[in-house]
Scaffold this active site. Sequence first.
Site, PDB file in Angstrom:
ATOM      1  CB  ALA A  24      -0.969  -0.037   1.182  1.00 33.87           C
ATOM      2  CG  ASP A  75      -3.618  -3.467   1.222  1.00 32.09           C
ATOM      3  OD1 ASP A  75      -3.447  -4.526   1.846  1.00 32.09           O
ATOM      4  OD2 ASP A  75      -2.838  -3.063   0.344  1.00 32.09           O
TER       5      ASP A  75
HETATM    6  O1  MRU Z   1      -1.329  -7.115  -3.407  1.00 30.67           O
HETATM    7  P1  MRU Z   1      -0.241  -6.491  -2.593  1.00 30.67           P
HETATM    8  O2  MRU Z   1       1.006  -7.287  -2.561  1.00 30.67           O
HETATM    9  O3  MRU Z   1      -0.025  -5.043  -2.962  1.00 30.67           O
HETATM   10  O4  MRU Z   1      -0.843  -6.497  -1.108  1.00 30.67           O
HETATM   11  C1  MRU Z   1      -0.052  -5.980  -0.072  1.00 30.67           C
HETATM   12  C2  MRU Z   1      -0.652  -6.142   1.279  1.00 30.67           C
HETATM   13  O5  MRU Z   1      -1.766  -6.608   1.432  1.00 30.67           O
HETATM   14  C3  MRU Z   1       0.132  -5.595   2.428  1.00 30.67           C
HETATM   15  O6  MRU Z   1      -0.102  -6.339   3.586  1.00 30.67           O
HETATM   16  C4  MRU Z   1      -0.306  -4.133   2.669  1.00 30.67           C
HETATM   17  O7  MRU Z   1      -0.295  -3.409   1.480  1.00 30.67           O
HETATM   18  C5  MRU Z   1       0.553  -3.464   3.657  1.00 30.67           C
HETATM   19  S1  MRU Z   1       2.171  -3.134   3.007  1.00 30.67           S
HETATM   20  C6  MRU Z   1       2.999  -2.217   4.179  1.00 30.67           C
END
Ligand code: MRU
Length: 343
Positions: A57, A232
Amino acid sequence: MTRPPSSHHDTIRAVLWQGDHLRLLDQRLLPGAETFLDCRNASEVASAIRDLAVRGAPAIGIAAAWGVVLAAQQDPANIDAALVNLRAARPTAVNLAWALDRMKRAIAGGADAAALAREAQAIQDEDLAANRHMGELGAALLGHDVGVLTHCNTGSLATAGFGTALGVIRAGVDAGRIARVFVGETRPWLQGARLTMWELLRDGIAATLIADSAAAHLMKSGVVQWVVVGADRIAANGDTANKIGTYQLAISARHHRVKFMVVAPSSTVDLSTAQGADIEIELRSPDELFAYGGQRTVVDGASAWNPVFDVTPAELIDAIVTERGVVRQPNVERMAELFGSAR
Ligand code: MRU
């Protein structure tokens, strides 16, 4: 601005501004190859976000901010179109829209390309500082000699550096509080197996990989005291969207009296979303479920459903750690005490 790492276990940076292009450590290729992808315009940045060359995110918000800078440098007349294209790249992580809104406010205030570059750099620097602070706040909650289980990748690859949940793990290991780190492989894209294991081992933190389906059995064994995850989007009532599989970890954690911590910067808190049910969950291609390592594993003609996030209800969360402070047993009132309420 580059500052020396605050932890011995913090050497990785994945989003690198180069003055006239954005260099990304291509997360699609890790851990097999450490290859950088150069994005030379806003549309290439949007594609890199959509295709997961950059993910996580905070990292997609930072990358998008630099995408706006590229648009301002190259094609200022079409900056609105670039903003729309970047915003549409992925729907669930609110950090993307948050960063673009911040760039939009700077544009409305008359910022030129140089001023927008300063704004994007501020977004990136603030994220790193927030992560370091959250690391201390979260590590202080852990206790001593604990085992932690994390999910997905929330580390330097997913942020400006240090990480959110992985920042707490870095800080907890530095402080000698964490004795055992377990990482769920995070099917189907394998962020845990491919990225978090690479990141932890690269930074000298011993970690044990588990299949996602081994999590409840692990918790039952008593070696894990905390599940520590990122987010997110956190709604006004504390409901938290995170990588698919997080919700079942929270249910299992409650059943086994394992504590559940969410770690995210305030840019992930979305007060305009009242509750988790209002969060759009990204659906990705079923193809991600049909193959493993490029090899088809499912019979031709099969169908599949591939939501890549889920929502953990606030009542299953013991603590939400942000750089502004910790919300314990989150609910709408406790969230409002720290973040105020949406106008
Ligand atoms: O699909 P992604 O890899 O972008 O999903 C990422 C996540 O769900 C993480 O846990 C979230 O973005 C936090 S990252 C600090």
